[in-house]
Design an enzyme around this catalytic site. Structure first.
Site, mmCIF file in Angstrom:
data_model
loop_
_atom_site.group_PDB
_atom_site.id
_atom_site.type_symbol
_atom_site.label_atom_id
_atom_site.label_comp_id
_atom_site.label_asym_id
_atom_site.label_seq_id
_atom_site.Cartn_x
_atom_site.Cartn_y
_atom_site.Cartn_z
ATOM 1 N N LYS A 30 0.665 -1.293 -0.028
ATOM 2 C CA LYS A 30 -0.130 -0.221 0.055
ATOM 3 C C LYS A 30 0.813 1.188 -0.083
ATOM 4 C CE LYS A 30 -0.232 0.681 4.800
ATOM 5 N NZ LYS A 30 -1.062 1.119 6.110
ATOM 6 N N THR A 61 -8.094 4.351 12.677
ATOM 7 C CA THR A 61 -9.321 4.747 12.227
ATOM 8 C C THR A 61 -9.879 3.762 11.379
ATOM 9 O OG1 THR A 61 -7.965 5.627 10.299
ATOM 10 C CG2 THR A 61 -8.457 7.262 11.594
#
Length: 150
Positions: A30, A61
């Site tokens: 990523k 998150t």
């Protein structure tokens, strides 16, 4: 089952778990496109036709977690589970987990869960109290604590 590291930094942790359960390993490549925003670029490994278990140290998150789960399902994983040590679950994390296709997220109580997270049936909490107690006892008795981590 395939054990998945959601990023390059977690490969050793995921490899340890994969070896323990004799499962293959997959790694998500990523990149960060902003402070709390990541984008899945590639999946290294095979999850097609298998359940996947994402292993991470922390969920803040849940953005990376949910995007990783989406990528795994797109690549043919039959189900996605997740496990982490520290469930910070800040901002939109609980809502993201609820709306995701993740089957279950297992976390420890190293960080107190917020009230919203406590109500989510797909978030399961395991206590680290016994592990910490054994560590404290070992330190007090001047014995090795390494056996707690093997």
């Amino acid at each position: 089952m395939t054990v998945v590291s959601p990023d390059a930094g977690g490969v050793e942790r995921a490899r340890f778990f994969a070896k323990k359960i004799d499962a293959p390993l997959a790694i998500v490549d990523k990149r960060r496109i902003d402070v709390d925003v990541s984008e899945v670029m590639h999946l290294i490994g095979d999850v097609r036709g298998r359940p996947a278990l994402i292993i991470d140290d922390m969920i803040d998150t849940a953005g990376t977690l949910v995007k990783t789960a989406e990528a795994l399902l797109k690549e043919g994983a039959t189900k996605v589970f997740a496990a982490c040590t520290h469930a910070v679950l800040s901002g939109p994390a609980v809502e993201r987990i609820c709306k995701s296709e993740i089957t279950e997220v297992v976390v420890t109580d190293s960080v107190p869960l917020n009230e919203a997270a406590k109500k989510v049936s797909k978030i399961k909490v395991l206590s680290v109290a016994a592990l910490l107690a054994r560590g404290i006892r070992s330190i007090h008795e001047e014995t090795s604590i390494s056996e707690l981590f093997i």
